[in-house]
Design a protein around this motif. Structure first.
Motif, mmCIF file in Angstrom:
data_model
loop_
_atom_site.group_PDB
_atom_site.id
_atom_site.type_symbol
_atom_site.label_atom_id
_atom_site.label_comp_id
_atom_site.label_asym_id
_atom_site.label_seq_id
_atom_site.Cartn_x
_atom_site.Cartn_y
_atom_site.Cartn_z
ATOM 1 N N GLN A 1 10.994 17.756 -1.420
ATOM 2 C CA GLN A 1 10.788 17.107 -0.116
ATOM 3 C C GLN A 1 9.290 17.102 0.230
ATOM 4 N N LEU A 2 8.613 18.223 -0.095
ATOM 5 C CA LEU A 2 7.181 18.317 0.208
ATOM 6 C C LEU A 2 6.399 17.265 -0.584
ATOM 7 N N ARG A 3 6.753 17.146 -1.853
ATOM 8 C CA ARG A 3 6.058 16.180 -2.703
ATOM 9 C C ARG A 3 6.205 14.769 -2.134
ATOM 10 N N SER A 4 7.447 14.408 -1.753
ATOM 11 C CA SER A 4 7.637 13.035 -1.270
ATOM 12 C C SER A 4 6.975 12.825 0.092
ATOM 13 N N LEU A 5 6.840 13.923 0.865
ATOM 14 C CA LEU A 5 6.183 13.826 2.169
ATOM 15 C C LEU A 5 4.707 13.465 2.011
ATOM 16 N N PHE A 6 4.066 14.045 1.017
ATOM 17 C CA PHE A 6 2.637 13.818 0.833
ATOM 18 C C PHE A 6 2.322 12.629 -0.059
ATOM 19 N N LYS A 7 3.342 12.087 -0.682
ATOM 20 C CA LYS A 7 3.109 10.962 -1.576
ATOM 21 C C LYS A 7 3.052 9.689 -0.750
ATOM 22 N N LYS A 8 2.006 8.940 -0.893
ATOM 23 C CA LYS A 8 1.909 7.694 -0.138
ATOM 24 C C LYS A 8 2.851 6.656 -0.749
ATOM 25 N N ARG A 9 3.526 5.924 0.111
ATOM 26 C CA ARG A 9 4.350 4.813 -0.392
ATOM 27 C C ARG A 9 3.503 3.551 -0.265
ATOM 28 N N TYR A 10 3.141 2.952 -1.388
ATOM 29 C CA TYR A 10 2.272 1.780 -1.355
ATOM 30 C C TYR A 10 3.043 0.538 -0.932
ATOM 31 N N GLN B 1 11.076 28.546 -1.540
ATOM 32 C CA GLN B 1 12.187 28.283 -0.615
ATOM 33 C C GLN B 1 13.041 27.078 -1.035
ATOM 34 N N GLY B 2 12.639 26.396 -2.125
ATOM 35 C CA GLY B 2 13.476 25.315 -2.672
ATOM 36 C C GLY B 2 13.332 23.961 -1.985
ATOM 37 N N TRP B 3 12.211 23.714 -1.260
ATOM 38 C CA TRP B 3 12.024 22.374 -0.677
ATOM 39 C C TRP B 3 10.780 21.679 -1.234
ATOM 40 N N ILE B 4 10.488 22.007 -2.496
ATOM 41 C CA ILE B 4 9.287 21.445 -3.123
ATOM 42 C C ILE B 4 9.372 19.914 -3.290
#
Ligand SMILES: Nc1nc2c(ncn2[C@@H]2O[C@H](COP(=O)(O)OP(=O)(O)OP(=O)(O)O)[C@@H](O)[C@H]2O)c(=O)[nH]1
Ligand SMILES: [Mg+2]
Length: 252
Positions: free
Chosen positions: A23-32, A18-21
């Protein structure tokens, strides 16, 4: 609750289709989260800028930090948020508020020091002697300030904790010829001994230079620190940040 590998793969496939990969990656990536501490004029703000800019501008004394701004950036594709703090004694309440606010969620504490080569709005006449050299008494006074600065937060952030302490000795372009003496002071000497509860954060000490800048525009540079040293110390700083992030202290 953790989602299983199978479910995660299905979500990943749908997002890709669906082309929102991204956004998904940044959603699950922790920001330290990295908390920057250190007394006024040591170079915290310039250091944050130097992580993403080759050579930041020298910061004018009238634009020192007043609040606790966060800067988002990626280092080796890892998302970070650097929380700057104001070192000036007059901003103690802002600084303490930031320390208390972030102490439960921080992944690394960076404590910036500079062996006394602090630069303030005022102080040039005290720092620079008649012959243009730097007065050792000025440096000693500021090294005492650096110790007082640690004692402000080591009771809150020190002890057993899920983060480490990185002491960055900034302004290597000024003190590099004193390398052994400076390293000893922070790794084993007077400063190390004064760390108190912060010793349990298993401190690592590393040098850095954000800009080439004469103290108050007058004092001499080391003469032993060149562009190559700047690049190497910067690369090492980035490596140490990535290695220490999210690591617990000595007893965790
Ligand atoms: N020579 C030299 N000067 C530096 C370096 N880093 C910062 N400075 C200068 O030192 C002064 C203080 O730097 P800042 O980054 O504003 O210091 P700070 O720790 O953020 O100070 P506060 O905002 O008051 O807490 C500025 O004039 C900087 O340009 C460095 O690596 N080398
Ligand atoms: Mg600042």
């Amino acid at each position: 609750m953790d989602i299983g590998i199978g479910t995660a793969k299905q979500i990943y496939d749908i997002a890709k289709k669906q082309g929102w990969i991204d956004q998904l990656r940044s959603l699950f990536k922790k920001r330290y989260k990295v908390l920057m501490l250190g007394s006024s004029g040591v170079g915290k703000t310039n250091l944050i800028q130097s992580l993403t800019r080759d050579m930041p501008d020298v910061i004018h004394y009238s634009t020192r930090t007043a609040g606790a701004p966060a800067s988002s950036m990626e280092i080796h594709s890892i998302p970070f948020s650097f929380i700057d703090t104001p070192g000036q004694e007059a901003h103690e309440s802002v600084r303490m508020h930031a320390i208390r606010k972030h102490c439960g969620s921080v992944d690394l504490v960076i404590n910036v020091v500079c062996y006394g080569y602090h630069e303030y709005a005022r102080g040039k006449t005290q720092a620079i002697t008649g012959d243009g050299s730097i007065d050792p008494k000025y440096l000693e006074m500021n090294r005492t300030r650096e110790i007082s600065a640690v004692q402000e937060w080591n009771g809150i952030l020190g002890g057993v904790a899920p983060y480490r302490l990185l002491t960055v000795i900034a302004k290597a372009d000024i003190w590099w010829h004193l390398h052994e003496e400076v390293s000893f002071h922070y790794e084993q000497g007077e400063y190390f001994k004064a760390l108190g509860a912060a010793k349990s954060l298993n401190p690592v000490v590393t040098p850095h230079s954000s800009v080439f800048h004469k103290l108050y525009g007058v004092g001499p540079l080391s003469g032993h620190f060149d562009e190559q040293n700047r690049i190497l110390t910067r690369a090492n700083l980035l490596k140490v940040i990535v290695e220490l992030i999210g690591e617990g202290g000595a007893n965790v």
